[in-house]
Structure formats: C-alpha cells, structure tokens
Design a protein around this motif. Structure first.
Motif, mmCIF file in Angstrom:
data_model
loop_
_atom_site.group_PDB
_atom_site.id
_atom_site.type_symbol
_atom_site.label_atom_id
_atom_site.label_comp_id
_atom_site.label_asym_id
_atom_site.label_seq_id
_atom_site.Cartn_x
_atom_site.Cartn_y
_atom_site.Cartn_z
ATOM 1 N N LYS A 1 0.863 -1.182 0.000
ATOM 2 C CA LYS A 1 0.000 0.000 0.000
ATOM 3 C C LYS A 1 0.899 1.231 0.000
ATOM 4 C CE LYS A 1 -3.820 2.284 2.302
ATOM 5 N NZ LYS A 1 -4.757 2.274 3.421
ATOM 6 N N ILE A 2 0.496 2.226 -0.760
ATOM 7 C CA ILE A 2 1.226 3.493 -0.777
ATOM 8 C C ILE A 2 0.459 4.483 0.084
ATOM 9 C CG2 ILE A 2 2.033 5.407 -2.212
ATOM 10 C CD1 ILE A 2 2.301 3.297 -4.480
ATOM 11 N N ILE A 3 1.154 5.022 1.084
ATOM 12 C CA ILE A 3 0.572 5.998 2.002
ATOM 13 C C ILE A 3 1.439 7.244 1.957
ATOM 14 C CG2 ILE A 3 -0.091 6.489 4.391
ATOM 15 C CD1 ILE A 3 -0.212 3.423 4.839
ATOM 16 N N ASN A 4 0.852 8.362 1.558
ATOM 17 C CA ASN A 4 1.568 9.643 1.455
ATOM 18 C C ASN A 4 2.870 9.511 0.669
ATOM 19 O OD1 ASN A 4 -0.395 11.022 2.984
ATOM 20 N ND2 ASN A 4 0.553 10.331 4.880
ATOM 21 N N GLY A 5 2.834 8.788 -0.438
ATOM 22 C CA GLY A 5 3.997 8.650 -1.297
ATOM 23 C C GLY A 5 5.054 7.667 -0.816
ATOM 24 N N VAL A 6 4.731 6.880 0.210
ATOM 25 C CA VAL A 6 5.674 5.894 0.750
ATOM 26 C C VAL A 6 5.093 4.502 0.543
ATOM 27 C CG1 VAL A 6 6.836 5.066 2.838
ATOM 28 C CG2 VAL A 6 6.497 7.522 2.482
ATOM 29 N N LEU A 7 5.910 3.584 0.004
ATOM 30 C CA LEU A 7 5.477 2.210 -0.216
ATOM 31 C C LEU A 7 5.643 1.398 1.072
ATOM 32 C CD1 LEU A 7 4.596 -0.193 -1.976
ATOM 33 C CD2 LEU A 7 7.022 -0.494 -2.564
ATOM 34 N N PHE A 8 4.555 0.839 1.536
ATOM 35 C CA PHE A 8 4.559 -0.079 2.667
ATOM 36 C C PHE A 8 4.340 -1.477 2.092
ATOM 37 C CE2 PHE A 8 3.792 3.919 4.618
ATOM 38 C CZ PHE A 8 4.324 3.824 5.898
ATOM 39 N N LYS B 1 7.778 -3.228 11.236
ATOM 40 C CA LYS B 1 8.818 -2.215 11.354
ATOM 41 C C LYS B 1 9.599 -2.217 10.053
ATOM 42 C CE LYS B 1 12.611 -0.989 14.493
ATOM 43 N NZ LYS B 1 13.737 -0.836 13.618
ATOM 44 N N GLY B 2 9.673 -1.056 9.418
ATOM 45 C CA GLY B 2 10.441 -0.907 8.188
ATOM 46 C C GLY B 2 11.773 -0.241 8.482
ATOM 47 N N LYS B 3 12.426 0.237 7.437
ATOM 48 C CA LYS B 3 13.715 0.904 7.609
ATOM 49 C C LYS B 3 13.582 2.160 8.461
ATOM 50 C CE LYS B 3 15.502 -0.770 3.230
ATOM 51 N NZ LYS B 3 15.899 -0.417 1.863
ATOM 52 N N SER B 4 12.536 2.932 8.210
ATOM 53 C CA SER B 4 12.345 4.173 8.963
ATOM 54 C C SER B 4 10.874 4.453 9.259
ATOM 55 C CB SER B 4 12.938 5.357 8.195
ATOM 56 O OG SER B 4 12.253 5.518 6.964
ATOM 57 N N ARG B 5 10.003 3.500 8.956
ATOM 58 C CA ARG B 5 8.560 3.686 9.148
ATOM 59 C C ARG B 5 7.973 2.489 9.886
ATOM 60 N NH1 ARG B 5 6.470 8.327 6.085
ATOM 61 N NH2 ARG B 5 8.339 9.136 5.107
ATOM 62 N N TYR B 6 6.785 2.696 10.424
ATOM 63 C CA TYR B 6 6.079 1.654 11.175
ATOM 64 C C TYR B 6 4.664 1.528 10.625
ATOM 65 C CZ TYR B 6 9.884 2.846 14.303
ATOM 66 O OH TYR B 6 11.138 3.105 14.812
ATOM 67 N N ALA B 7 4.118 0.312 10.691
ATOM 68 C CA ALA B 7 2.776 0.095 10.154
ATOM 69 C C ALA B 7 2.030 -0.932 10.995
ATOM 70 C CB ALA B 7 2.850 -0.386 8.714
ATOM 71 N N ILE B 8 0.713 -0.844 10.906
ATOM 72 C CA ILE B 8 -0.169 -1.818 11.521
ATOM 73 C C ILE B 8 -1.069 -2.366 10.418
ATOM 74 C CG2 ILE B 8 -1.859 -0.047 12.182
ATOM 75 C CD1 ILE B 8 -2.495 -1.783 14.661
ATOM 76 N N MET B 9 -1.304 -3.672 10.447
ATOM 77 C CA MET B 9 -2.217 -4.280 9.481
ATOM 78 C C MET B 9 -3.300 -5.005 10.258
ATOM 79 S SD MET B 9 -1.598 -6.678 6.144
ATOM 80 C CE MET B 9 -1.307 -8.266 6.857
ATOM 81 N N PHE C 1 -12.797 -10.849 5.345
ATOM 82 C CA PHE C 1 -12.954 -10.412 3.959
ATOM 83 C C PHE C 1 -12.261 -9.088 3.654
ATOM 84 C CE2 PHE C 1 -16.684 -12.927 5.163
ATOM 85 C CZ PHE C 1 -16.536 -13.976 4.270
ATOM 86 N N GLU C 2 -11.367 -8.645 4.540
ATOM 87 C CA GLU C 2 -10.783 -7.318 4.371
ATOM 88 C C GLU C 2 -9.466 -7.199 5.128
ATOM 89 O OE1 GLU C 2 -12.167 -2.730 5.333
ATOM 90 O OE2 GLU C 2 -13.420 -4.376 5.938
ATOM 91 N N SER C 3 -8.492 -6.509 4.533
ATOM 92 C CA SER C 3 -7.231 -6.179 5.198
ATOM 93 C C SER C 3 -6.959 -4.698 5.001
ATOM 94 C CB SER C 3 -6.075 -6.991 4.619
ATOM 95 O OG SER C 3 -6.216 -8.346 4.921
ATOM 96 N N CYS C 4 -6.333 -4.083 5.988
ATOM 97 C CA CYS C 4 -6.069 -2.652 5.945
ATOM 98 C C CYS C 4 -4.704 -2.384 6.571
ATOM 99 C CB CYS C 4 -7.158 -1.910 6.707
ATOM 100 S SG CYS C 4 -6.882 -0.140 6.810
ATOM 101 N N ILE C 5 -3.881 -1.581 5.898
ATOM 102 C CA ILE C 5 -2.585 -1.162 6.437
ATOM 103 C C ILE C 5 -2.654 0.326 6.748
ATOM 104 C CG2 ILE C 5 -0.133 -0.840 5.974
ATOM 105 C CD1 ILE C 5 -0.238 -3.161 4.067
#
Length: 80
Positions: free
Chosen positions: A3-10, A32-40, A45-49
């Motif tokens: 998913k792309i959020i504010n121009g950043v690929l997660f 945990k990414g290189k410099s970003r964090y996400a929750i999924m 029937f649905e997934s959200c990042i």
C-alpha cells in the motif's frame, strides 16, 4: 500486501513482522520498516494497512509483545 501511504510504499513482505495478535476473527500485525512503522488489521474479507508514528508503534508493541519491546527498546525502560 502493498500500500502506498503519502507517497511511501509499505510492503509487508519486506518489512519486519514484530508482533501478531488474533482476537475473534481479527488479526493485528505490527511491522517495522527501515524508517517507518505500520499496523495491518485483517478480518475475514478485508485487510487494511495504516502508518504508525514511532510512539504509537512502541505503545502497541508493549501491549502485544513485551519481550520484543524489551529486545528493541529495553535500554530506555524504567523498572517499576
């Protein structure tokens, strides 16, 4: 999942899966990414990042996986 959020690929396949919790039919995963964090959030029937701030990530990680929190941030902890 990607998913792309504010121009950043997660991309959950490239990020580190740090914690997982399943309740009823919902699964919560913290990444945990290189410099970003996400929750999924995953439901049948649905997934959200969503992007998390470092403070939000730390708070959720402390609740979901205390051992991993200690591994990553133990040097900043105060004992009760």
């Amino acid at each position: 999942m990607k998913k792309i959020i504010n121009g950043v690929l997660f991309d959950t396949e490239k990020m580190e899966l740090v914690a997982t919790k399943t309740q009823f039919v919902e699964t919560i995963r913290l990444y945990k990414g290189k410099s970003r964090y996400a929750i999924m959030n995953t439901q049948p029937f649905e997934s959200c990042i969503s992007e998390l701030s470092e403070n939000e990530f730390k708070e959720l990680l402390g609740e979901l996986n205390a051992e991993k929190y200690i591994e990553l941030y133990g040097d900043t902890l105060e004992e009760a």
